[in-house]
Design an enzyme around this catalytic site. Structure first.
Site, PDB file in Angstrom:
ATOM      1  N   GLU A 506       0.824  -1.212   0.000  1.00  0.00           N
ATOM      2  CA  GLU A 506       0.000   0.000   0.000  1.00  0.00           C
ATOM      3  C   GLU A 506       0.856   1.260   0.000  1.00  0.00           C
ATOM      4  O   GLU A 506       0.467   2.279  -0.578  1.00  0.00           O
ATOM      5  CB  GLU A 506      -0.942  -0.010   1.204  1.00  0.00           C
ATOM      6  CG  GLU A 506      -1.903   1.158   1.280  1.00  0.00           C
ATOM      7  CD  GLU A 506      -2.975   1.124   0.197  1.00  0.00           C
ATOM      8  OE1 GLU A 506      -3.758   2.098   0.122  1.00  0.00           O
ATOM      9  OE2 GLU A 506      -3.045   0.131  -0.562  1.00  0.00           O
ATOM     10  N   THR A 617     -11.726   8.333 -12.891  1.00  0.00           N
ATOM     11  CA  THR A 617     -10.914   7.815 -11.788  1.00  0.00           C
ATOM     12  C   THR A 617     -11.115   6.324 -11.562  1.00  0.00           C
ATOM     13  O   THR A 617     -10.235   5.643 -11.055  1.00  0.00           O
ATOM     14  CB  THR A 617     -11.249   8.584 -10.495  1.00  0.00           C
ATOM     15  OG1 THR A 617     -11.097   9.978 -10.757  1.00  0.00           O
ATOM     16  CG2 THR A 617     -10.345   8.196  -9.358  1.00  0.00           C
TER      17      THR A 617
END
Length: 640
Positions: A506, A617
């Site tokens: 992440e 997006t």
């Protein structure tokens, strides 16, 4: 249209009788509101008939007066052969009393017989209802519900028809088969992974927002509220269409048409619902031409408009779809709105105004754009938090997220005004881009006046953003930005390659001798994110360097090996562990973005060419609208 759950009346219990029972045992389960409603209707009908019989059936004391009233009817004076004066000056008609009396007595008897018959029939129906079992009552209630719903659908004239608008140029919406057999084989593998993810959701989580592939059941998060809105269906239908999975696409379309209902008491994320639902529905409409997708997108957009009812016009992060009440996340800098969220609405809202003729959507996002243009930009970049009440910046954080800056670029491409995004690129490079000791280019995070040498997986989209910027930049900048995009793509690939699973964490750091490696345990997870794959695809389209397909195929193999389970695909909690633990969530964006970008990476360039399509997006493709060539309702002519 879904039927809301029904609650018991004030917690009271209504006993039920099984067939042949002679008493009402108190230990029976509480009947649902709909069952009580049926029984109350029966009881009220019985009482009504009893009262009707009491009041309307004449008794002996009233009978004579009733008959006399029929004999002597007072009417205004009329000259007739059989008339006599009344003391009041009115005329009383005589001579037909016997005949009229007989006729009215017959009518009276007929009325009494009808009331008695209705009374007996109601009593009989009540007895029959009380003899039925709970299951039989449920079946009857459901039948009545379905009938009522069908009647309502017939009476519902539906939303106001949208004005006809010319369809933008839609090219390259299918096929894209690569000429190379080995590339086609890899693309077919990605298509099979999509089918496995969809089929698993179809079997275990249909209608739920997402899927828990280990537990094999539906899943949802607070960004969708408490309702089952079928987020995975809406998010994935355009991917299904692009991949030629037409039966699956049809299933998704039917669910959306029959079940997707936004009139629910649910608090949702304006940002997430916009990019996943409105973006997904608009993309499905443009790709397939099916009107239902456009209509559903407009219905949802109307539900989001109340979020803009703030003192500044900057929308709340959350809005209740039923009440229109908005609020912000408590953790977002004392209740501020988030730039990466409200800065990402522009593209979808411009298309909504184009398709509906309603200027409100365009005006809402243009107001945001104008407001931001007037505000100070520390270090030439916008901070991440803005208070919607005061119009002041919150915590001074500069985080490069997928949403705002890539949308900033596309917005100005649309209006043919490139000065601002190029200035933004320069500010990003000056203040956020750094090189590690090992020569890796990364994008840091500016927090409280200090640049943290850490890059998030989300920021890996920036490689593709700079490649897009290079394509529209002046000649003296184009090569530089394309090279910068390539360097970021390389760094993000290293973050994958330096893990055990060959899947990226992440977030990853560049200090204390560590480079492109996660340090904290809560940054070692991989949740099927798409940003690195997104950059590979953009870099492939602009350079055709084979390494991007090679890197993409490495990701395909790793995802299939470590994230695939019998019930779909799951994220993993530690990419540095050889025996990873699953997080048991198949994210909707895995089908909408990750698999879509991988499929496009191994397709020919004539599938969704970038000259004609722009991806939002959530990777939902929308046709390019050149605002310099068209005038939207409520807009001013574009300035060149």
């Amino acid at each position: 249209m879904t039927t809301p759950a029904l609650l018991p009346l004030s917690g009271r219990r209504i006993p039920t009788l099984s067939p042949g029972a002679s008493s009402f045992p108190h230990h029976r389960a509480t009947l649902r509101l709909s069952e009580k409603f049926i029984l109350l209707l029966i009881l009220s009908a019985f009482i009504t008939l009893c009262f009707g019989a009491f009041f309307f059936l004449p008794d002996n004391s009233k009978h004579k007066r009733f008959d006399l009233g029929l004999e002597d009817v007072l009417i205004p004076h009329i000259d007739t052969p059989k008339e006599g004066k009344h003391a009041s000056g009115q005329v009383i008609i005589h001579g037909q009393g016997g005949h009229d009396e007989h006729r009215h007595r017959e009518e009276e008897e007929s009325l009494r017989d009808k009331i008695r018959a209705d009374h007996e029939r109601a009593l009989q129906e009540a007895k029959e209802k009380l003899r039925k079992s709970r299951e039989e009552l449920k079946a009857e209630i459901q039948t009545e519900k379905n009938k009522v719903m069908e009647d309502l659908k017939k009476k519902d004239v539906g939303p106001k028809p949208l004005p006809p608008v010319p369809m933008p140029k839609v090219v390259g919406v299918s096929d894209g088969e690569p000429p190379e057999p080995d590339v086609k084989e890899k693309r077919d593998k990605i298509r099979e992974m999509m089918k496995h993810a969809w089929d698993s959701y179809r079997q275990y989580g249909w209608g739920h927002n997402e899927l828990k592939p280990i537990a094999k059941k539906g899943h949802s998060t607070n960004i969708f509220g408490s309702s089952q809105l079928g987020a995975t269906i809406v998010d994935a239908v355009d991917t299904l269409y692009i991949m030629g999975l037409h039966e699956e696409f049809k299933d998704g379309q039917e669910w959306i048409e029959q079940n997707l209902d936004f009139s629910v008491n649910a608090e949702v994320s304006v940002f997430e619902v916009n990019i996943r639902f409105i973006g997904g529905l608009l993309a499905a409409y443009y790709l397939s031409g099916q009107e239902v997708f456009k209509l559903k997108a407009v219905q949802l957009a109307e539900k989001l408009l109340p979020a803009f009812n703030t003192p500044t016009g900057i929308p709340w992060a959350m809005v209740n779809l039923k009440s229109g009440v908005g609020r912000n996340w408590g953790w977002a800098s004392a209740g501020s709105s988030i730039l990466a969220e409200f800065g990402t609405l522009h593209m979808e809202f411009v298309h909504l105004t184009y398709l509906t003729g309603n200027p409100a959507y365009y005006q809402k996002v243009m107001h945001i754009r104008k407001l931001l243009a007037k505000m100070d930009r520390p270090n030439g970049l916008y901070p991440n938090y803005l208070n919607p009440r005061t119009g002041r910046w919150g915590q001074r954080m500069l985080l490069l997220k997928t949403s705002c800056y890539i949308l900033l670029f596309w917005v100005f491409i649309f209006s043919e005004m490139l000065t601002l995004p190029i200035r933004a690129f320069a500010a990003i490079e000056r203040h956020l881009v750094r090189k590690s000791n090992g020569g890796l280019t990364f994008i840091g995070e500016w927090k409280n006046g200090h640049l943290e040498r850490k890059m998030g997986h989300l920021a890996c989209f920036a490689g593709g953003m700079f490649a897009l910027g290079a394509d529209g930049s002046p000649d003296d900048k184009a090569g530089h930005y394309l090279q910068l995009g390539a360097e970021i793509a390389h760094t993000c690939h290293e973050s994958y390659d330096r893990t055990v699973l060959k899947l990226g964490p992440e977030a990853f750091k560049f200090d204390s001798g560590l480079e492109a490696v996660a340090v904290r345990q809560n940054e070692k997870y991989y949740i099927l994110r798409p940003e690195v794959i997104e950059t590979y695809w953009y870099m492939w389209r602009f350079t055709h360097d084979p390494k991007y397909r090679q890197w993409g195929w490495e990701a395909v193999q790793a995802i299939d090996k470590y994230c695939r389970v019998s019930g779909g695909f799951s994220g993993v909690k530690d990419v540095y562990s050889s025996n990873p633990t699953y997080d048991d969530v198949q994210q909707s964006f895995f089908l909408a973005e990750t698999l879509k970008y991988l499929y496009l990476l191994f397709s020919s360039d004539d599938l969704l060419p970038l000259e004609n399509w722009v991806f939002n997006t959530e990777a939902h493709p929308l046709p390019v609208l050149h605002l310099g060539n068209i005038t939207l309702p409520g807009s001013e002519p574009a300035q060149r």
